[in-house]
Design a protein around this motif. Structure first.
Motif, PDB file in Angstrom:
ATOM      1  N   THR A 181       0.830  -1.208   0.000  1.00 14.90           N
ATOM      2  CA  THR A 181       0.000   0.000   0.000  1.00 14.90           C
ATOM      3  C   THR A 181       0.863   1.255   0.000  1.00 14.90           C
ATOM      4  N   ARG A 182       1.914   1.251   0.827  1.00 19.02           N
ATOM      5  CA  ARG A 182       2.791   2.428   0.919  1.00 19.02           C
ATOM      6  C   ARG A 182       3.444   2.730  -0.422  1.00 19.02           C
ATOM      7  N   ALA A 183       3.913   1.693  -1.101  1.00 23.40           N
ATOM      8  CA  ALA A 183       4.554   1.893  -2.400  1.00 23.40           C
ATOM      9  C   ALA A 183       3.583   2.508  -3.404  1.00 23.40           C
ATOM     10  N   ARG A 184       2.343   1.999  -3.410  1.00 19.81           N
ATOM     11  CA  ARG A 184       1.344   2.524  -4.334  1.00 19.81           C
ATOM     12  C   ARG A 184       1.018   3.993  -4.023  1.00 19.81           C
ATOM     13  N   LEU A 185       0.900   4.317  -2.737  1.00 17.01           N
ATOM     14  CA  LEU A 185       0.539   5.677  -2.345  1.00 17.01           C
ATOM     15  C   LEU A 185       1.656   6.664  -2.638  1.00 17.01           C
ATOM     16  N   LEU A 186       2.906   6.273  -2.355  1.00 13.13           N
ATOM     17  CA  LEU A 186       4.029   7.174  -2.628  1.00 13.13           C
ATOM     18  C   LEU A 186       4.158   7.467  -4.113  1.00 13.13           C
ATOM     19  N   ALA A 187       3.758   6.504  -4.918  1.00 11.26           N
ATOM     20  CA  ALA A 187       3.803   6.719  -6.365  1.00 11.26           C
ATOM     21  C   ALA A 187       2.746   7.735  -6.813  1.00 11.26           C
ATOM     22  N   GLN A 188       1.707   7.915  -5.993  1.00  8.85           N
ATOM     23  CA  GLN A 188       0.645   8.848  -6.344  1.00  8.85           C
ATOM     24  C   GLN A 188       0.942  10.291  -5.919  1.00  8.85           C
ATOM     25  N   GLY A 189       1.939  10.461  -5.036  1.00 10.14           N
ATOM     26  CA  GLY A 189       2.263  11.816  -4.581  1.00 10.14           C
ATOM     27  C   GLY A 189       2.424  11.872  -3.077  1.00 10.14           C
ATOM     28  N   PRO A 190       3.001  12.941  -2.550  1.00 11.58           N
ATOM     29  CA  PRO A 190       3.323  13.032  -1.121  1.00 11.58           C
ATOM     30  C   PRO A 190       2.105  13.129  -0.205  1.00 11.58           C
ATOM     31  N   GLU A 191       0.956  13.541  -0.729  1.00 14.57           N
ATOM     32  CA  GLU A 191      -0.222  13.731   0.119  1.00 14.57           C
ATOM     33  C   GLU A 191      -1.057  12.459   0.254  1.00 14.57           C
ATOM     34  N   ALA A 192      -0.824  11.476  -0.594  1.00 15.16           N
ATOM     35  CA  ALA A 192      -1.678  10.287  -0.605  1.00 15.16           C
ATOM     36  C   ALA A 192      -1.538   9.466   0.669  1.00 15.16           C
ATOM     37  N   LEU A 193      -0.305   9.311   1.169  1.00 14.32           N
ATOM     38  CA  LEU A 193      -0.067   8.481   2.347  1.00 14.32           C
ATOM     39  C   LEU A 193      -0.716   9.066   3.603  1.00 14.32           C
ATOM     40  N   PRO A 194      -0.444  10.332   3.972  1.00  6.10           N
ATOM     41  CA  PRO A 194      -1.107  10.881   5.170  1.00  6.10           C
ATOM     42  C   PRO A 194      -2.624  10.923   5.048  1.00  6.10           C
ATOM     43  N   ARG A 195      -3.135  11.084   3.815  1.00  7.82           N
ATOM     44  CA  ARG A 195      -4.582  11.110   3.631  1.00  7.82           C
ATOM     45  C   ARG A 195      -5.193   9.752   3.975  1.00  7.82           C
ATOM     46  N   LEU A 196      -4.533   8.661   3.549  1.00  2.00           N
ATOM     47  CA  LEU A 196      -5.051   7.327   3.838  1.00  2.00           C
ATOM     48  C   LEU A 196      -4.932   7.001   5.327  1.00  2.00           C
ATOM     49  N   THR A 197      -3.798   7.321   5.941  1.00  2.00           N
ATOM     50  CA  THR A 197      -3.625   7.000   7.357  1.00  2.00           C
ATOM     51  C   THR A 197      -4.648   7.739   8.212  1.00  2.00           C
ATOM     52  N   ALA A 198      -4.981   8.970   7.841  1.00  2.98           N
ATOM     53  CA  ALA A 198      -6.012   9.707   8.577  1.00  2.98           C
ATOM     54  C   ALA A 198      -7.373   9.047   8.412  1.00  2.98           C
ATOM     55  N   ARG A 199      -7.616   8.516   7.225  1.00  4.54           N
ATOM     56  CA  ARG A 199      -8.888   7.856   6.959  1.00  4.54           C
ATOM     57  C   ARG A 199      -8.990   6.513   7.700  1.00  4.54           C
ATOM     58  N   LEU A 200      -7.847   5.849   7.890  1.00  3.07           N
ATOM     59  CA  LEU A 200      -7.852   4.537   8.537  1.00  3.07           C
ATOM     60  C   LEU A 200      -7.899   4.628  10.056  1.00  3.07           C
ATOM     61  N   LYS A 201      -7.532   5.765  10.619  1.00  6.46           N
ATOM     62  CA  LYS A 201      -7.403   5.890  12.075  1.00  6.46           C
ATOM     63  C   LYS A 201      -8.687   5.520  12.811  1.00  6.46           C
ATOM     64  N   PRO A 202      -9.868   6.002  12.386  1.00  6.18           N
ATOM     65  CA  PRO A 202     -11.092   5.599  13.090  1.00  6.18           C
ATOM     66  C   PRO A 202     -11.333   4.094  13.035  1.00  6.18           C
ATOM     67  N   TRP A 203     -10.963   3.459  11.926  1.00  7.96           N
ATOM     68  CA  TRP A 203     -11.141   2.013  11.814  1.00  7.96           C
ATOM     69  C   TRP A 203     -10.246   1.278  12.798  1.00  7.96           C
ATOM     70  N   SER A 204      -9.057   1.808  13.034  1.00  8.50           N
ATOM     71  CA  SER A 204      -8.148   1.184  13.987  1.00  8.50           C
ATOM     72  C   SER A 204      -8.751   1.201  15.388  1.00  8.50           C
ATOM     73  N   ILE A 205      -9.329   2.332  15.786  1.00  2.00           N
ATOM     74  CA  ILE A 205      -9.974   2.431  17.092  1.00  2.00           C
ATOM     75  C   ILE A 205     -11.205   1.536  17.154  1.00  2.00           C
ATOM     76  N   ALA A 206     -11.968   1.486  16.057  1.00  4.98           N
ATOM     77  CA  ALA A 206     -13.149   0.619  16.017  1.00  4.98           C
ATOM     78  C   ALA A 206     -12.747  -0.850  16.175  1.00  4.98           C
ATOM     79  N   GLY A 207     -11.612  -1.221  15.576  1.00 10.40           N
ATOM     80  CA  GLY A 207     -11.122  -2.585  15.730  1.00 10.40           C
ATOM     81  C   GLY A 207     -10.771  -2.890  17.170  1.00 10.40           C
ATOM     82  N   LEU A 208     -10.168  -1.909  17.863  1.00 13.98           N
ATOM     83  CA  LEU A 208      -9.833  -2.092  19.271  1.00 13.98           C
ATOM     84  C   LEU A 208     -11.090  -2.294  20.109  1.00 13.98           C
TER      85      LEU A 208
END
Length: 345
Positions: A197-224
């Motif tokens: 996933t990281r490789a794919r996101l970095l290929a899309q540009g510098p903003e793609a990775l932080p955008r995805l991690t911010a989107r995934l954060k609520p799911w991480s808490i929901a999993g907990l």
């Protein structure tokens, strides 16, 4: 930190109550979920833990992983706490409480089994949830990965002999299927997915990775929270049927957990570790690989033994206690000391 994260301890407390209530009201449904397991690893819980771990794995930078060897102090601290101190303090506390302090309320046979379960928890340091605690204290994901990986390698050769020595038995065998499956599910697969996933996101540009991690954060808490509901739902009958015994077992477990944490924190300050290394290093030694401990307890002493019960109590107290330690690490973040910590934001 958002409002939801600030009150995470409250949501976990509500998840505990919900788990016990749902487990009592719908025991058949939870029995079905509990049966979805292989090699003592519940696959439903595994999916939820995977959801928690994956966002951190996306942050793994392999070029930075190679630099971990240049600052090995945090890794040394983790290994010393996990393998030279923690198993033996757990055994000592078990003997102190159940052979002496709690002797009037616990029969000798049950006391010996409770001690055995505590020992198995002490010899099984955590593999999966460490990534969650590291993320919550903003630990270095690359360093955490190396700490967990080295810890797993040591576990392969050290778990059985240390457990056998402390239990006074000779037939302790490592449940390889549990150990290997847990490592694959909790480390290998999310790591591979994260790297891809990281490789794919970095290929899309510098903003793609932080955008995805911010989107995934609520799911991480929901999993907990989902994991907490399931764990307490699975053990709802035990919690309500034996609250006194569970409270007795929890006392030395709590002392052990907080004691090991403060010992690790003192060691981190003495070594002048930066916060992003010190936080996870202290938390790794305080949490447990409960699937492994439960599997060995059942194989040695039986499903309904006091040893198996003690390992289950370890599971139940871990999440609330670890969240309190995460709060302490975050509160003490600026006060770790040392030149390395000054540049930590």
């Amino acid at each position: 930190m958002g409002l939801f994260e600030r009150w995470l301890s409250l949501w976990v407390a509500l998840a505990i109550v919900a788990g016990v209530a749902l487990g009592t009201a719908t025991p058949g449904w939870f029995a079905v979920l509990a049966s979805v397991e292989y090699a003592h690893v519940n696959l439903v819980v595994a999916v939820l833990i995977w959801v928690m771990i994956y966002p951190m794995m996306v942050q793994i930078d392999w070029s930075a992983v190679r630099d971990v060897g240049r600052r090995p102090q945090g890794l040394v601290l983790t290994l010393v706490i996990n393998w030279l101190i923690k198993p033996f303090t757990m055994a000592a506390l078990g003997v102190l409480f159940f052979k002496y302090l709690f002797a009037p309320w616990v029969d000798p046979q049950s006391a010996s089994e409770y001690i055995a379960g505590m020992i198995l928890l002490g010899v099984a340091p955590c593999t999966a949830m460490v990534f969650v605690w590291s993320q919550l204290v903003r630990g270095d994901p690359n360093y955490t990965l190396v700490q967990v990986s080295v810890n797993d390698l040591v576990m392969v050769v050290a778990f059985a002999p240390i457990a056998a020595f402390l239990l006074g038995v000779t037939d302790v065998t490592v449940p390889w299927s549990t150990l290997l499956l847990s490592t694959v599910l909790y480390v290998v697969l999310p790591l591979v997915a994260g790297v891809f996933t990281r490789a794919r996101l970095l290929a899309q540009g510098p903003e793609a990775l932080p955008r995805l991690t911010a989107r995934l954060k609520p799911w991480s808490i929901a999993g907990l929270l989902g994991t907490v509901v399931l764990l307490f739902g699975f053990q709802a009958d035990t919690i309500l049927a034996q609250p006194g015994v569970i409270a007795l077992i929890a006392v030395p477990l709590l002392i052990q957990t907080y004691g090991i944490f403060f010992l690790g924190w003192w060691g981190a300050r003495w070594l002048r570790l930066p916060h992003e290394v010190a936080g996870p290093a202290c938390l790794i030694g305080t949490s447990n690989f409960f699937e492994l401990a439960v599997a060995v307890a059942i194989s040695l002493f039986g499903l309904h033994s006091g040893a198996a019960l003690a390992t289950v109590v370890g599971v139940l107290v871990e999440v609330p206690v670890m969240l309190s330690l995460v709060a302490l690490v975050n509160r003490w973040r600026p006060g770790l000391g040392g030149e390395a910590a000054k540049g930590v934001s």
